[in-house]
Write a protein that holds these residues in place. Structure first.
Motif, PDB file in Angstrom:
ATOM      1  N   THR A 184       0.082  -2.571 -27.744  1.00 31.62           N
ATOM      2  CA  THR A 184      -0.824  -1.909 -28.217  1.00 31.62           C
ATOM      3  C   THR A 184      -1.046  -0.712 -27.517  1.00 31.62           C
ATOM      4  OG1 THR A 184      -2.102  -3.955 -28.979  1.00 31.62           O
ATOM      5  CG2 THR A 184      -3.524  -1.857 -28.541  1.00 31.62           C
ATOM      6  N   SER A 185      -1.233   0.512 -28.390  1.00 30.89           N
ATOM      7  CA  SER A 185      -1.516   1.671 -27.749  1.00 30.89           C
ATOM      8  C   SER A 185      -3.012   2.039 -28.038  1.00 30.89           C
ATOM      9  CB  SER A 185      -0.496   2.662 -28.063  1.00 30.89           C
ATOM     10  OG  SER A 185      -0.765   3.036 -29.551  1.00 30.89           O
ATOM     11  N   THR A 213     -20.273   3.615 -33.431  1.00 29.82           N
ATOM     12  CA  THR A 213     -18.897   4.064 -32.899  1.00 29.82           C
ATOM     13  C   THR A 213     -18.238   3.167 -32.049  1.00 29.82           C
ATOM     14  OG1 THR A 213     -19.371   6.424 -33.549  1.00 29.82           O
ATOM     15  CG2 THR A 213     -17.430   6.161 -32.399  1.00 29.82           C
ATOM     16  N   ARG A 214     -18.818   2.859 -31.056  1.00 34.36           N
ATOM     17  CA  ARG A 214     -18.431   2.053 -30.006  1.00 34.36           C
ATOM     18  C   ARG A 214     -18.023   0.669 -30.770  1.00 34.36           C
ATOM     19  NH1 ARG A 214     -19.914  -1.860 -26.166  1.00 34.36           N
ATOM     20  NH2 ARG A 214     -19.140  -1.409 -24.074  1.00 34.36           N
ATOM     21  N   GLU A 215     -19.031   0.113 -31.569  1.00 34.13           N
ATOM     22  CA  GLU A 215     -18.688  -0.998 -32.140  1.00 34.13           C
ATOM     23  C   GLU A 215     -17.428  -0.978 -32.969  1.00 34.13           C
ATOM     24  OE1 GLU A 215     -19.582  -5.250 -32.651  1.00 34.13           O
ATOM     25  OE2 GLU A 215     -20.509  -3.655 -31.251  1.00 34.13           O
ATOM     26  N   LYS A 216     -17.291  -0.064 -33.654  1.00 31.98           N
ATOM     27  CA  LYS A 216     -16.045   0.284 -34.575  1.00 31.98           C
ATOM     28  C   LYS A 216     -14.948   0.146 -33.511  1.00 31.98           C
ATOM     29  CE  LYS A 216     -16.478   3.287 -37.679  1.00 31.98           C
ATOM     30  NZ  LYS A 216     -16.423   4.796 -38.365  1.00 31.98           N
ATOM     31  N   LEU A 217     -14.971   0.902 -32.471  1.00 35.34           N
ATOM     32  CA  LEU A 217     -13.616   0.946 -31.456  1.00 35.34           C
ATOM     33  C   LEU A 217     -13.487  -0.773 -31.016  1.00 35.34           C
ATOM     34  CD1 LEU A 217     -14.224   4.202 -29.490  1.00 35.34           C
ATOM     35  CD2 LEU A 217     -12.364   3.774 -31.042  1.00 35.34           C
ATOM     36  N   LEU A 218     -14.675  -1.264 -30.887  1.00 32.08           N
ATOM     37  CA  LEU A 218     -14.243  -2.793 -30.290  1.00 32.08           C
ATOM     38  C   LEU A 218     -13.581  -3.604 -31.349  1.00 32.08           C
ATOM     39  CD1 LEU A 218     -17.575  -2.954 -28.105  1.00 32.08           C
ATOM     40  CD2 LEU A 218     -15.175  -3.068 -27.269  1.00 32.08           C
ATOM     41  N   ASN A 219     -14.287  -3.446 -32.638  1.00 30.65           N
ATOM     42  CA  ASN A 219     -13.704  -4.140 -33.505  1.00 30.65           C
ATOM     43  C   ASN A 219     -12.409  -3.975 -33.659  1.00 30.65           C
ATOM     44  OD1 ASN A 219     -16.095  -5.457 -33.936  1.00 30.65           O
ATOM     45  ND2 ASN A 219     -16.916  -4.313 -35.396  1.00 30.65           N
ATOM     46  N   ALA A 220     -11.896  -2.672 -33.834  1.00 29.63           N
ATOM     47  CA  ALA A 220     -10.572  -2.369 -34.070  1.00 29.63           C
ATOM     48  C   ALA A 220      -9.633  -2.805 -32.826  1.00 29.63           C
ATOM     49  CB  ALA A 220     -10.465  -0.774 -34.132  1.00 29.63           C
ATOM     50  N   ALA A 221     -10.286  -2.770 -31.881  1.00 34.20           N
ATOM     51  CA  ALA A 221      -9.207  -3.123 -30.494  1.00 34.20           C
ATOM     52  C   ALA A 221      -9.185  -4.774 -30.614  1.00 34.20           C
ATOM     53  CB  ALA A 221     -10.097  -2.809 -29.180  1.00 34.20           C
ATOM     54  N   GLU A 222     -10.159  -5.328 -31.022  1.00 37.57           N
ATOM     55  CA  GLU A 222     -10.230  -6.785 -31.266  1.00 37.57           C
ATOM     56  C   GLU A 222      -8.806  -7.199 -32.007  1.00 37.57           C
ATOM     57  OE1 GLU A 222     -12.808 -10.296 -33.333  1.00 37.57           O
ATOM     58  OE2 GLU A 222     -13.683  -8.398 -32.451  1.00 37.57           O
ATOM     59  N   LYS A 223      -8.721  -6.544 -33.389  1.00 33.88           N
ATOM     60  CA  LYS A 223      -7.906  -6.753 -34.330  1.00 33.88           C
ATOM     61  C   LYS A 223      -6.455  -6.413 -33.779  1.00 33.88           C
ATOM     62  CE  LYS A 223     -10.402  -6.111 -38.445  1.00 33.88           C
ATOM     63  NZ  LYS A 223     -10.541  -5.234 -39.904  1.00 33.88           N
ATOM     64  N   VAL A 224      -6.206  -5.417 -33.287  1.00 38.38           N
ATOM     65  CA  VAL A 224      -5.131  -4.752 -32.808  1.00 38.38           C
ATOM     66  C   VAL A 224      -4.364  -5.656 -31.434  1.00 38.38           C
ATOM     67  CG1 VAL A 224      -3.841  -2.940 -31.926  1.00 38.38           C
ATOM     68  CG2 VAL A 224      -5.648  -2.386 -33.718  1.00 38.38           C
ATOM     69  N   PHE A 225      -5.220  -5.798 -30.424  1.00 39.51           N
ATOM     70  CA  PHE A 225      -4.932  -6.869 -29.282  1.00 39.51           C
ATOM     71  C   PHE A 225      -4.663  -7.958 -29.943  1.00 39.51           C
ATOM     72  CE2 PHE A 225      -7.733  -3.898 -26.424  1.00 39.51           C
ATOM     73  CZ  PHE A 225      -6.405  -3.507 -25.908  1.00 39.51           C
ATOM     74  N   GLY A 226      -5.350  -8.589 -30.714  1.00 42.51           N
ATOM     75  CA  GLY A 226      -5.325 -10.011 -31.316  1.00 42.51           C
ATOM     76  C   GLY A 226      -3.830  -9.818 -32.060  1.00 42.51           C
ATOM     77  N   LYS A 227      -3.312  -9.020 -32.661  1.00 40.52           N
ATOM     78  CA  LYS A 227      -2.098  -9.211 -33.461  1.00 40.52           C
ATOM     79  C   LYS A 227      -1.073  -8.534 -32.828  1.00 40.52           C
ATOM     80  CE  LYS A 227      -4.253  -9.062 -37.895  1.00 40.52           C
ATOM     81  NZ  LYS A 227      -5.626  -9.468 -37.551  1.00 40.52           N
ATOM     82  N   LYS A 228      -1.020  -7.507 -32.103  1.00 37.40           N
ATOM     83  CA  LYS A 228       0.350  -6.990 -31.347  1.00 37.40           C
ATOM     84  C   LYS A 228       0.229  -7.486 -30.160  1.00 37.40           C
ATOM     85  CE  LYS A 228       0.923  -2.504 -31.845  1.00 37.40           C
ATOM     86  NZ  LYS A 228       2.155  -2.457 -32.967  1.00 37.40           N
ATOM     87  N   GLY A 229      -0.897  -7.860 -29.465  1.00 38.41           N
ATOM     88  CA  GLY A 229      -0.786  -8.229 -27.998  1.00 38.41           C
ATOM     89  C   GLY A 229      -1.117  -6.864 -26.987  1.00 38.41           C
TER      90      GLY A 229
END
Length: 201
Positions: A39-40, A19-35
């Motif tokens: 990002t929220s 689950t932690r890895e899933k959150l980190l992967n999601a944050a990587e994508k969102v921060f990378g695209k939205k800044g």
């Protein structure tokens, strides 16, 4: 800033690690695209497919997961470069392998590369920590080259930051902006500059 004090302490079962890895992967994508600033936490949890309550079991805030990403990126990158540099015949060969390893990493992790660049406005201390860790690795490898008589005994911290800047901007120009490998002639020109200089003698 400690690499070990990121996030709440949770019992890391296999499921919680996933689950932690899933959150980190999601944050990587969102921060990378939205800044970072656009990002929220909701954006991250929606990308990860988990509830907001689950997020707060692992991270106290958006800033904390941002920090965690940079710490993870730093650890993984340095480990990868170190592995690639092992068993080189010369210190020059080791440095070249290190550059290629960095370029390959940027190509595989463009969002993480973007996140590191965002840190300069999000948290300058974290940004300095990241480059300080890279510089420390350079200093160790350069010092070994000096001890073996292969490199000049000059101001090695200056050399380390010069080498990092070369890697940074070649990676940005060809890998991050264009999604390509650094061309051979570009790489060779950079290595010629590093190891032989530009003076025509």
């Amino acid at each position: 800033m400690s690499e070990n004090n990121i996030g709440k302490t949770v019992h890391l079962t296999r499921k919680t690690m996933e689950t932690r890895e899933k959150l980190l992967n999601a944050a990587e994508k969102v921060f990378g695209k939205k800044g970072y600033f656009e990002t929220s936490v909701v954006n991250i949890t929606q990308e990860a497919g988990v509830g907001q309550g689950t997020f707060y079991n692992y991270f106290l805030s958006k800033k904390e997961i941002f920090d965690a990403l940079i710490h993870e990126y730093s650890r993984q990158l340095r480990k990868t470069i170190k592995e690639e540099m092992k068993n080189s015949a010369t210190h020059e060969e080791a440095q070249k392998k290190g550059f290629l390893s960095f370029f390959n990493w940027v190509k595989k992790h463009p969002d993480l590369y973007s996140i590191v660049q965002q840190a300069v406005v999000v948290d300058q201390e974290l940004y300095r920590w990241y480059y300080g860790k890279l510089a420390s690795g350079f200093l160790k490898s350069l010092s070994a080259g000096v001890e073996d008589g292969e490199f000049k005994n000059t101001h090695l911290e200056t050399v380390a930051y010069c080498l990092m800047s070369i890697g940074q901007f070649l990676g940005m120009r060809w890998v991050f902006w264009e999604g390509k490998d650094v061309p051979d002639d570009v790489f060779n020109a950079a290595m010629e500059l590093i190891f032989n200089g530009i003076k025509n003698v």
